[in-house]
Scaffold this motif. Structure first.
Motif, PDB file in Angstrom:
ATOM      1  N   UNK A 194      52.858 -35.798   4.187  1.00  0.00           N
ATOM      2  CA  UNK A 194      53.287 -36.936   3.371  1.00  0.00           C
ATOM      3  C   UNK A 194      52.207 -37.942   3.035  1.00  0.00           C
ATOM      4  N   UNK A 195      50.951 -37.602   3.273  1.00  0.00           N
ATOM      5  CA  UNK A 195      49.869 -38.521   2.931  1.00  0.00           C
ATOM      6  C   UNK A 195      49.530 -38.479   1.452  1.00  0.00           C
ATOM      7  N   UNK A 196      48.838 -39.501   0.994  1.00  0.00           N
ATOM      8  CA  UNK A 196      48.339 -39.551  -0.376  1.00  0.00           C
ATOM      9  C   UNK A 196      46.942 -38.960  -0.362  1.00  0.00           C
ATOM     10  N   UNK A 197      46.747 -37.886  -1.110  1.00  0.00           N
ATOM     11  CA  UNK A 197      45.479 -37.174  -1.066  1.00  0.00           C
ATOM     12  C   UNK A 197      45.022 -36.838  -2.486  1.00  0.00           C
ATOM     13  N   UNK A 198      43.742 -37.022  -2.731  1.00  0.00           N
ATOM     14  CA  UNK A 198      43.209 -36.794  -4.080  1.00  0.00           C
ATOM     15  C   UNK A 198      41.705 -36.631  -4.016  1.00  0.00           C
ATOM     16  N   UNK A 199      41.117 -36.331  -5.169  1.00  0.00           N
ATOM     17  CA  UNK A 199      39.661 -36.292  -5.287  1.00  0.00           C
ATOM     18  C   UNK A 199      39.261 -37.193  -6.453  1.00  0.00           C
ATOM     19  N   UNK A 200      38.125 -37.849  -6.292  1.00  0.00           N
ATOM     20  CA  UNK A 200      37.550 -38.628  -7.388  1.00  0.00           C
ATOM     21  C   UNK A 200      36.375 -37.821  -7.920  1.00  0.00           C
ATOM     22  N   UNK A 201      36.449 -37.457  -9.188  1.00  0.00           N
ATOM     23  CA  UNK A 201      35.439 -36.628  -9.823  1.00  0.00           C
ATOM     24  C   UNK A 201      34.632 -37.463 -10.805  1.00  0.00           C
TER      25      UNK A 201
END
Length: 203
Positions: free
Chosen positions: A133-140
Motif C-alpha cells: 500500500x505504499x506510494x511508489x514511483x520513478x522520476x525520469x
C-alpha cells in the motif's frame, strides 16, 4: 567604507551601464545550472522538510570499507570498499501519513528511456512497496531536453514485464508522455513532485 567578500576580494559597486548584462548572465546560469537530477531532488526534499511539507531523504548506500589510507592525520583516503548489499531505491519517507518510496534516473537519450537503467532487485522492491500500500514511483529526466516526468511504479512494472517477455528494452518518450506526469522545473522547489502526488492520491 570598504567592503570585502569572504575570500578577501574588495567589493566594487557596479554601474547602471552593466546591469543588463548581469541580468542576462543570471538568466543563463539559471537555465543551465549543471545540476544533476540527484542535486535537484535533494534540494527539493530540503525545501519540503524546511517548510514542514514532507519528510523524505536519500537512502544511504550500504558500503563496507576494508582499506583506508591516512596520508595526513586530519585526512583519510578510502582505498578499497564494496557494497554490503544491493541497493533498492534512492529515496523514501512519509507524506500525510503515507509511505513514499521512489527511484530517480536520468538519460541523455532523446526519444526513449532504456530499461537497463533499472535492476531486477529494484523492480522487486517497488512491487513489494505497492503490495503493502505504499506510494511508489520513478522520476525520469531527459537531460538533453530538460524534461522531467513522474512515472508510477505500476506503469514501470508493465514496461519491465513487456521486456522480460521479449518486448522492447526501453520506454519510448511518447509512451512516457502519455502514461506519466510531466513535472515542470521551477525555482523552489526545483522538482515539485509532491504536487503530482496530491493530484494522484486522496489523503
Amino acid at each position: 567604507m570598504n567592503f570585502h567578500y569572504p575570500n578577501g576580494r574588495r567589493y566594487i559597486q557596479q554601474t547602471k551601464q552593466i546591469i543588463p548584462s548581469i541580468k542576462t548572465e543570471k538568466k543563463l546560469s539559471y537555465s543551465n545550472r549543471g545540476m544533476t537530477l540527484e542535486d535537484d531532488i535533494n534540494e527539493t526534499n530540503r525545501y519540503y522538510l524546511e517548510n514542514n511539507i514532507a519528510v523524505i531523504h536519500k537512502k544511504p548506500t550500504p558500503v563496507q570499507i576494508v582499506n583506508v589510507d591516512y596520508p595526513k592525520r586530519s585526512a583519510a583516503v578510502i582505498k578499497e570498499a564494496y557494497f554490503k548489499q544491493a541497493s533498492t531505491t534512492d529515496y523514501n519517507g512519509i507524506y500525510k501519513g503515507r509511505y513514499i518510496d521512489f527511484e530517480a534516473k536520468e538519460t541523455k537519450f532523446l526519444t526513449s528511456f532504456p530499461l537497463k537503467n533499472f535492476h531486477e532487485h529494484q523492480i522487486k522492491h517497488m512491487s513489494a512497496v505497492l503490495g503493502h500500500g505504499g506510494i511508489c514511483f520513478v522520476i525520469l529526466r531527459f537531460s538533453a531536453i530538460e524534461k522531467v516526468y513522474l512515472l508510477q511504479a505500476d506503469q514501470l512494472l508493465h514496461y519491465w514485464d513487456r521486456m522480460v517477455n521479449g518486448g522492447r528494452k526501453s520506454i519510448t518518450l511518447e509512451e512516457i508522455e502519455k502514461g506519466s506526469h510531466f513535472i515542470p522545473l521551477s525555482y523552489n522547489p526545483r522538482i515539485d513532485y509532491i504536487k503530482i502526488i496530491d493530484y494522484l492520491y486522496t489523503f
